[in-house]
Write a protein that holds these residues in place. Sequence first.
Motif, PDB file in Angstrom:
ATOM      1  N   MET A   1      -4.394 -10.661  -3.006  1.00 59.87           N
ATOM      2  CA  MET A   1      -3.899 -10.689  -1.630  1.00 59.87           C
ATOM      3  C   MET A   1      -2.374 -10.561  -1.651  1.00 59.87           C
ATOM      4  SD  MET A   1      -4.828 -13.385   1.270  1.00 59.87           S
ATOM      5  CE  MET A   1      -4.442 -12.940   2.914  1.00 59.87           C
ATOM      6  N   PRO A   2      -1.812  -9.637  -0.864  1.00 65.18           N
ATOM      7  CA  PRO A   2      -0.357  -9.455  -0.869  1.00 65.18           C
ATOM      8  C   PRO A   2       0.346 -10.660  -0.249  1.00 65.18           C
ATOM      9  CG  PRO A   2      -1.408  -7.964   0.706  1.00 65.18           C
ATOM     10  CD  PRO A   2      -2.489  -8.718   0.011  1.00 65.18           C
ATOM     11  N   ASP A   3       1.533 -10.945  -0.763  1.00 68.43           N
ATOM     12  CA  ASP A   3       2.284 -12.056  -0.181  1.00 68.43           C
ATOM     13  C   ASP A   3       2.997 -11.596   1.083  1.00 68.43           C
ATOM     14  OD1 ASP A   3       4.518 -10.638  -1.001  1.00 68.43           O
ATOM     15  OD2 ASP A   3       4.976 -11.953  -2.676  1.00 68.43           O
ATOM     16  N   VAL A   4       3.532 -12.563   1.812  1.00 65.64           N
ATOM     17  CA  VAL A   4       4.173 -12.271   3.101  1.00 65.64           C
ATOM     18  C   VAL A   4       5.359 -11.331   2.919  1.00 65.64           C
ATOM     19  CG1 VAL A   4       5.420 -13.287   5.044  1.00 65.64           C
ATOM     20  CG2 VAL A   4       3.378 -14.415   4.152  1.00 65.64           C
ATOM     21  N   ALA A   5       6.154 -11.545   1.873  1.00 63.66           N
ATOM     22  CA  ALA A   5       7.336 -10.699   1.651  1.00 63.66           C
ATOM     23  C   ALA A   5       6.940  -9.250   1.431  1.00 63.66           C
ATOM     24  CB  ALA A   5       8.145 -11.224   0.463  1.00 63.66           C
ATOM     25  N   SER A   6       5.893  -9.023   0.633  1.00 61.63           N
ATOM     26  CA  SER A   6       5.498  -7.630   0.397  1.00 61.63           C
ATOM     27  C   SER A   6       4.891  -7.016   1.653  1.00 61.63           C
ATOM     28  CB  SER A   6       4.539  -7.520  -0.787  1.00 61.63           C
ATOM     29  OG  SER A   6       3.322  -8.176  -0.510  1.00 61.63           O
ATOM     30  N   THR A   7       4.173  -7.808   2.443  1.00 64.95           N
ATOM     31  CA  THR A   7       3.620  -7.301   3.700  1.00 64.95           C
ATOM     32  C   THR A   7       4.741  -6.923   4.657  1.00 64.95           C
ATOM     33  OG1 THR A   7       1.648  -8.661   3.426  1.00 64.95           O
ATOM     34  CG2 THR A   7       2.101  -7.846   5.645  1.00 64.95           C
ATOM     35  N   VAL A   8       5.774  -7.755   4.729  1.00 66.23           N
ATOM     36  CA  VAL A   8       6.927  -7.453   5.588  1.00 66.23           C
ATOM     37  C   VAL A   8       7.631  -6.199   5.096  1.00 66.23           C
ATOM     38  CG1 VAL A   8       9.210  -8.280   6.306  1.00 66.23           C
ATOM     39  CG2 VAL A   8       7.233  -9.815   6.407  1.00 66.23           C
ATOM     40  N   MET A 152      12.505   2.749  -0.218  1.00 59.45           N
ATOM     41  CA  MET A 152      12.285   1.331   0.070  1.00 59.45           C
ATOM     42  C   MET A 152      11.285   0.672  -0.878  1.00 59.45           C
ATOM     43  SD  MET A 152      12.560   1.153   4.202  1.00 59.45           S
ATOM     44  CE  MET A 152      12.647  -0.643   4.198  1.00 59.45           C
ATOM     45  N   LEU A 153      10.371   1.452  -1.432  1.00 58.49           N
ATOM     46  CA  LEU A 153       9.326   0.874  -2.292  1.00 58.49           C
ATOM     47  C   LEU A 153       9.525   1.189  -3.776  1.00 58.49           C
ATOM     48  CD1 LEU A 153       6.215   1.723  -0.074  1.00 58.49           C
ATOM     49  CD2 LEU A 153       7.562  -0.393  -0.111  1.00 58.49           C
ATOM     50  N   GLY A 154      10.488   2.038  -4.068  1.00 55.17           N
ATOM     51  CA  GLY A 154      10.749   2.411  -5.456  1.00 55.17           C
ATOM     52  C   GLY A 154       9.971   3.658  -5.841  1.00 55.17           C
ATOM     53  N   ALA A 155      10.317   4.199  -6.993  1.00 57.17           N
ATOM     54  CA  ALA A 155       9.732   5.459  -7.452  1.00 57.17           C
ATOM     55  C   ALA A 155       8.318   5.305  -7.995  1.00 57.17           C
ATOM     56  CB  ALA A 155      10.630   6.122  -8.487  1.00 57.17           C
ATOM     57  N   GLY A 156       7.882   4.068  -8.159  1.00 61.16           N
ATOM     58  CA  GLY A 156       6.497   3.877  -8.648  1.00 61.16           C
ATOM     59  C   GLY A 156       6.462   3.807 -10.078  1.00 61.16           C
TER      60      GLY A 156
END
Length: 156
Positions: A1-8, A152-156
């Motif tokens: 389950m994703p955390d709140v920070a990653s969901t935001v 915003m999410l990085g190059a992967g």
Amino acid sequence: MPDVASTVTLARTALYAGLLAGALDITAAIVTNLQVPARVVLQSVASGWMGRAAYQGGWPAAGLGLASHFAIMVVIAVIFVAAAVAIPALRRFWIPVGMVFGVAVWLAMTFLVVPMSASPLTPPADLMTTLKPVAVHILAVGLPIAWVARRMLGAG
């Protein structure tokens, strides 16, 4: 389950990408259709809800068109961001992926969304009238959304 920070972070990424693409795309639509007032371009978006009545709806209909346009762009960005999280290569190869995504968005809007709406607009009749909107969707929708996701999410 994703955390709140990653969901935001994901929500913010999709919002920024959608707002950027929305601003670029509607600006391109207005600039490439200078033969009609900007209000009419926005009313054409509202015609998806209102049909031909949008063109008699004045600025309120244009406002509905503008709000609808940005809402659609945010949904499109959510789709890309979700895919880019699941498949990091989409962020790594953001330029070709963004170009393909722009074409895919144009195809979906032109042959699925608009025909299923109340809009009186019809698909382009020939190759020359197809090239401009496809190029706009590549440059103003696909690439900006892919760029924001990578940034915003990085190059992967």
